[in-house]
Write a protein that holds these residues in place. Structure first.
Motif, short mmCIF file in Angstrom:
data_model
loop_
_atom_site.label_atom_id
_atom_site.label_comp_id
_atom_site.label_asym_id
_atom_site.label_seq_id
_atom_site.Cartn_x
_atom_site.Cartn_y
_atom_site.Cartn_z
N GLY A 85 0.73 -1.19 0.07
CA GLY A 85 -0.48 0.31 -0.21
C GLY A 85 0.52 1.01 -0.10
N PRO A 86 0.98 3.01 -0.87
CA PRO A 86 1.30 3.59 -0.71
C PRO A 86 2.45 3.76 0.39
CG PRO A 86 -0.78 3.43 -2.85
CD PRO A 86 -0.20 1.79 -1.76
N ASP A 87 0.93 3.89 1.44
CA ASP A 87 1.47 5.08 2.27
C ASP A 87 2.28 3.72 3.58
OD1 ASP A 87 0.39 7.45 1.74
OD2 ASP A 87 -1.65 6.80 2.64
N LEU A 88 1.90 3.19 3.03
CA LEU A 88 2.82 1.91 4.08
C LEU A 88 3.76 1.79 4.06
CD1 LEU A 88 2.78 0.48 6.93
CD2 LEU A 88 1.73 -1.84 6.21
N GLU A 89 3.87 1.58 2.78
CA GLU A 89 5.42 1.38 2.13
C GLU A 89 6.15 2.33 2.37
OE1 GLU A 89 7.15 -0.51 -1.67
OE2 GLU A 89 5.63 0.57 -1.77
N SER A 90 5.67 4.19 2.33
CA SER A 90 6.02 4.92 2.03
C SER A 90 6.63 5.59 3.80
CB SER A 90 5.35 6.56 1.91
OG SER A 90 5.15 5.77 0.30
N SER A 91 6.02 4.68 4.93
CA SER A 91 6.10 5.24 5.60
C SER A 91 7.22 4.18 6.34
CB SER A 91 4.54 4.01 7.02
OG SER A 91 3.90 5.68 6.64
N LEU A 92 6.88 3.12 6.24
CA LEU A 92 8.07 1.59 6.36
C LEU A 92 9.37 2.56 5.85
CD1 LEU A 92 6.49 -1.70 5.60
CD2 LEU A 92 7.27 -0.79 8.05
N ASP A 93 10.01 2.87 4.79
CA ASP A 93 10.81 3.13 4.22
C ASP A 93 11.31 4.80 5.02
OD1 ASP A 93 9.95 4.83 2.85
OD2 ASP A 93 9.98 3.23 1.29
N ARG A 95 9.94 7.88 4.02
CA ARG A 95 9.29 8.95 2.92
C ARG A 95 7.75 9.58 3.58
NH1 ARG A 95 8.02 6.33 -2.09
NH2 ARG A 95 8.16 4.58 -0.97
N LEU A 96 7.46 9.31 4.34
CA LEU A 96 6.13 9.53 4.77
C LEU A 96 6.43 10.02 6.50
CD1 LEU A 96 3.37 9.71 3.94
CD2 LEU A 96 2.74 8.05 4.98
N PHE A 97 6.12 11.48 6.12
CA PHE A 97 6.43 12.35 7.33
C PHE A 97 5.35 12.91 8.27
CE2 PHE A 97 9.85 13.19 4.64
CZ PHE A 97 11.41 12.42 5.74
N TYR A 98 3.68 12.08 7.75
CA TYR A 98 3.27 12.76 9.07
C TYR A 98 2.00 11.51 8.76
CZ TYR A 98 1.04 12.05 4.15
OH TYR A 98 0.97 11.38 2.79
N PRO A 99 1.25 11.27 9.78
CA PRO A 99 0.29 10.49 10.39
C PRO A 99 -0.59 9.80 9.02
CG PRO A 99 0.56 12.12 11.62
CD PRO A 99 0.70 12.50 10.06
N ALA A 100 -0.80 8.62 8.55
CA ALA A 100 -1.46 7.70 7.92
C ALA A 100 -2.15 6.19 8.09
CB ALA A 100 -0.08 7.15 6.66
N ALA A 101 -2.94 5.73 7.19
CA ALA A 101 -3.84 5.12 7.91
C ALA A 101 -4.32 4.28 6.28
CB ALA A 101 -5.66 5.18 8.61
N GLY A 102 -4.53 2.65 6.98
CA GLY A 102 -5.30 1.97 5.38
C GLY A 102 -5.59 1.02 5.14
N ARG A 103 -4.96 0.02 4.70
CA ARG A 103 -5.25 -1.65 4.45
C ARG A 103 -4.11 -2.13 4.14
NH1 ARG A 103 -9.40 -4.61 5.58
NH2 ARG A 103 -11.19 -2.52 5.20
N ALA A 104 -3.96 -3.07 4.25
CA ALA A 104 -2.69 -3.46 3.82
C ALA A 104 -2.59 -5.35 3.61
CB ALA A 104 -1.05 -3.01 4.17
N ARG A 105 -2.09 -5.37 3.51
CA ARG A 105 -2.02 -7.69 2.08
C ARG A 105 -0.58 -8.12 3.15
NH1 ARG A 105 -6.44 -11.04 2.75
NH2 ARG A 105 -6.52 -12.47 1.41
N LEU A 106 -0.27 -8.50 3.86
CA LEU A 106 0.78 -8.58 4.61
C LEU A 106 1.60 -10.72 4.41
CD1 LEU A 106 1.83 -6.05 6.94
CD2 LEU A 106 1.84 -5.48 4.80
N THR A 107 2.55 -11.15 4.63
CA THR A 107 2.42 -12.75 4.38
C THR A 107 2.91 -12.74 5.86
OG1 THR A 107 2.96 -12.70 2.76
CG2 THR A 107 3.87 -14.35 3.73
N ALA A 108 2.62 -13.51 6.99
CA ALA A 108 3.30 -13.48 7.85
C ALA A 108 3.51 -14.97 7.78
CB ALA A 108 1.70 -13.63 9.22
N ALA A 109 4.58 -15.15 8.10
CA ALA A 109 5.66 -16.61 9.05
C ALA A 109 4.50 -17.54 9.09
CB ALA A 109 6.07 -16.76 10.35
N ASP A 110 4.32 -19.09 8.09
CA ASP A 110 3.93 -20.18 8.20
C ASP A 110 2.13 -19.68 7.99
OD1 ASP A 110 6.54 -21.57 8.05
OD2 ASP A 110 6.03 -21.31 10.75
N SER A 111 1.97 -19.01 7.26
CA SER A 111 0.64 -18.57 7.80
C SER A 111 0.29 -18.31 5.85
CB SER A 111 0.02 -17.54 8.21
OG SER A 111 0.53 -16.26 8.07
#
Length: 814
Positions: A85-93, A95-111
């Motif tokens: 998701g654009p905002d979460l990806e930008s937050s993790l690296d 590049r985003l300097f303000y609060p953001a919220a959203g939905r993401a599809r992630l892969t967890a260990a063994d699931s």
């Protein structure tokens, strides 16, 4: 307990507890995980020991794009996004300097992949922490109630405190108008969002076409009594050696959630309470009061001396010579306890071995869990004859820098009572975030104060300092800057001394506001002064000014009123370029009227003729010239203001300054008018005929002797024999030069008795005399140097038929 069991355990889902498990992840500035909560382990399947120190992007990996038949397809565009998701990806690296919220599809260990709701909060401060990420399992919410309206129900469960109605009087209208701004939004969605915003006071972010969440989420923390019971069960289990019950683990997680939530709410509350104005002193008080008593019991704010003075300063690191002003002190102690020991307004430097010096030089918070006797004595040593130790010893202290653009503007000293819990690392991070926000607000106020000072200095430098008495008239002026559109404007006034004891009076207004208008005003004012010195008629001067304005730029227009007062002839010659007319107050009967003048077009229009009008005046009449900011109010007929101007101008006053103040008060200029105002008032005293003496001089060199004789005789008649010798010498120099350089027209010599003795010599030569450096054997070049040395003031000006050279002598007091 494995992760799958936790996810399938309904008693701890939303329906059972009215809340959802929340994952809390903190990322440092290197992109590594520094905190991994129990909720993160449950949601993503990775233990804390394995997660801390690893890159966050490895722990939140991305699966491929969702298949078309995936059950999450109704969630919109994010469901098919092959990434975080654009905002979460930008937050993790970073590049985003303000609060953001959203939905993401992630892969967890063994699931399988996890559909999560997330919130990301960038952390500002000198610590290692960079990002706070909160995440919740959206699948668990959707499976909990298949009859609910999709993700919309999930959001409402995350925030059960949201009300779907409100008593706010404008809520229904706001909910009805919101879809007009966002056409994709239904009326029902609009009502729910408006209710959420009004209920919690938090903004709402849109992270898909269907779901909206508040920036600060309410995840349904259990009531206080329930939390207390859990803590008691956890303590009993610990004493008996039994394993912690599941609800005790939940309590630990709840407390973690509560701690994060409380700090987010505190920072959100503080951000709303500070920076309500750009007034530096008010901002300082707001910053200090925002943290007492919720975060600390004592808050002392110190700022650099240059910040308090509204001055600029170098970006260098402060040192032991830097002076710091104590600008605010808030506390919960009894009144007066701190006032005598650490009074507000005191300035002092700080030694290098103090925690304050460490904070202001490193730009990082300094945490002292408890101030020891030794440290208390060291701090108290800098307070002469004042024992501060009883106020600080045993207290917990946090010193946070107030920074902006990596420059330390000041710092705050925060103290907690000994019986209160000590400051900890989380408080240090919270304090750093608070100080960062406060520093930006203070810097904005500081820069505004500094720019206000610069603007006022610029405006003052552009406005002339007019002498209160000119030849045959008294002058009073007022300038009021705009109250909303800036301290710098394009209004100006001026007066220029002209040959023949005349005075030019001018008022102008460059349309617009700000530095550009002020710069244009400065150019036009200089041009008016230059052309006035050429003794141009008012209509010709405005014609030339219009030509100049078009050469300077086609984007500026200005209005101008130019008048020449001749005190000997008792006459005004006026021309108008689109300006409001002046008011003439008659001394004989006190009547005031707007002068009927040809309006003319504003300066800069081009190609429009200007006309001059001559008006007879009597001694004691008053001329009032002003800009439209004095009489014009938005939404009101300007005729009302002009009528008030006439009425107030006619009001009797003890002095010219009092008369100006009467006009200002009558028109309520200081009470909300937005435009700047220029006001010039001249009392036209005139010059009596017996105070003027004139002679016609021929071209014979022997005429200089006759000029000296008639001047001496006239001065004795006036009782001014004390200045006769000097006046004879200077008149002789001027007449000799005129005889030598004039052509055919006779030379005119005039003496005018007023506050000074004015002497003028007119001839038909257009070459102006200048000061020369004459050598010992040079025959010429000494005459004007003698005039320059002995006269109070002297000058030259060109006229239509030649030039005028004049000088003034100071008269003895009568």
């Amino acid at each position: 307990m494995d992760r799958g069991t936790e996810r399938d355990d309904p008693p701890h889902g939303v329906a059972a507890a009215g809340r959802i498990p929340l994952a809390v992840v903190v990322v440092d500035r290197e992109g590594l995980v520094s905190h991994w909560s129990r909720g993160a382990r449950r949601l993503f399947g990775t233990a804390r020991e394995e997660a801390v120190g690893r890159p966050v992007v490895d722990l939140l990996p991305v699966s491929g794009a969702l298949p078309e038949d995936d059950e999450a397809a109704p969630y919109g565009a994010y469901a098919a996004y092959d990434g975080l998701g654009p905002d979460l990806e930008s937050s993790l690296d970073g590049r985003l300097f303000y609060p953001a919220a959203g939905r993401a599809r992630l892969t967890a260990a063994d699931s399988d992949r996890i559909d999560v709701l997330w919130w990301a909060y960038p952390l500002v401060g000198p610590g290692a922490e960079r990002l706070l990420v909160l995440a919740a399992d959206a699948d668990a919410l959707r499976h909990e109630d298949t009859d609910a309206s999709g993700a919309g129900a999930a959001v409402e469960r995350i925030a059960p405190g949201f009300a779907l109605h409100t008593d706010f009087p404008g809520a229904e209208d706001l909910a009805r108008r919101l879809p007009e701004i966002l056409p994709s939004m239904s009326v029902g969605e609009s009502a729910r969002i408006v209710a959420q915003v009004l209920e919690l006071g938090y903004p709402v972010l849109e992270f898909s076409q269907n779901d909206r969440v508040p920036v600060t989420p309410d995840w349904g923390v259990p009531r206080r009594a329930e939390r207390k019971a859990r803590r008691q069960r956890a303590a009993a289990a610990a004493l008996s050696g039994e394993p912690l019950p599941q609800d005790a683990e939940d309590e630990i997680e709840d407390l973690e959630h509560v701690a994060v939530r409380e700090r987010l709410e505190f920072l959100n509350e503080v951000s709303g309470r500070i920076g309500t104005s750009l007034d530096l002193s008010r901002t300082i008080v707001e910053v200090s009061r925002a943290v007492v008593p919720r975060f600390t019991d004592v808050a002392g704010t110190y700022l650099r001396e240059q910040v308090v003075a509204g001055e600029g300063f170098s970006d260098g690191v402060p040192d032991t010579t830097t002076m710091w002003h104590r600008v605010a002190l808030e506390h919960t102690d009894e009144p007066g306890r701190w006032d005598d020991v650490v009074p507000v307004g005191e300035a002092m430097p700080f030694p290098a071995d103090t925690p304050f010096f460490q904070c202001m030089t490193t730009g990082e918070p300094v945490l002292v869990p408890r101030i020891s006797e030794r440290m208390g004595h060291m701090i108290a040593a800098q307070f002469e004859k004042r024992d501060i130790r009883p106020l600080i010893t045993g207290r917990s202290m946090l010193v946070v820098p107030l920074k902006a653009r990596n420059v330390v503007l000041g710092f705050m000293i925060l103290l907690r009572h000994p019986e209160r819990v000590e400051f900890n690392d989380m408080d240090r991070v919270t304090g750093a975030e608070l100080a960062a926000r406060a520093g930006l607000v203070l810097d904005n106020a500081r820069m505004y104060t500094y720019q206000e000072s610069v603007a006022e200095t610029l405006q003052d430098s552009m406005l002339p300092h007019i002498a209160p008495r000119m030849s045959g008239c008294d002058i009073a002026t007022r300038y009021l800057p705009g109250t909303l559109l800036g301290r710098v404007g394009g209004d100006w006034f001026d007066s220029v001394k002209l040959p023949g004891s005349r005075t030019a009076l001018v008022v102008g207004d460059v349309m617009g506001h700000g530095l550009n208008s002020a710069a244009m005003m400065g150019q036009l004012r200089t041009a008016v002064q230059t052309m006035a010195a050429l003794d141009l008629p008012p209509s010709q001067l405005l014609r030339n000014l219009d030509d100049l304005a078009q050469r300077l730029g086609e984007h500026y227009l200005a209005t101008c009123l130019y008048a020449i007062y001749d005190p000997i002839a008792s006459e005004l010659e006026i021309a108008n370029a689109g300006h409001i007319p002046p008011v003439l107050v008659r001394a004989e009967n006190g009547h005031s009227d707007l002068l009927d003048l040809p309006t003319g077009a504003p300066i800069g229009v081009g190609g429009v003729p200007f006309e001059s009008v001559r008006v007879r005046v009597a001694p004691g009449d008053r001329l009032v010239m002003c800009t439209d900011g004095l009489v014009e109010v938005r939404g009101e007929d300007i005729g009302v203001g002009l009528a008030t101007l006439c009425e107030s101008a006619a009001h009797p006053a003890a002095s010219m300054d009092d008369a100006c103040d009467t006009i200002i008060r009558a028109l309520n200029t200081c009470g909300g008018r937005k435009d700047d105002v220029a006001l010039l008032m001249a009392r036209l005293n005139g010059i009596e005929p017996e105070d003027v003496a004139e002679w016609r001089i021929g071209h014979d060199p022997r005429e200089a002797g006759r000029a000296r004789a008639v001047v001496r005789e006239q001065l004795h008649v006036w009782g001014l024999g004390s200045v006769a010798d000097t006046a004879e010498l200077l008149v002789s120099e001027l007449v000799t030069n005129a005889v030598r350089h004039s052509h055919s027209r006779p030379i005119d010599l005039r003496l005018v008795r007023g506050d000074t003795l004015l002497c003028e010599v007119d001839d038909d030569d257009h070459t102006l005399p200048t000061l020369l450096s004459a050598g010992r054997l040079d025959e010429f070049g000494r005459g004007m140097r003698v005039v320059s040395t002995l006269a109070r003031e002297w000058g030259t000006s060109r006229t239509s038929s030649g030039k005028t050279v004049w000088f003034e002598l100071t008269l003895p007091r009568r």
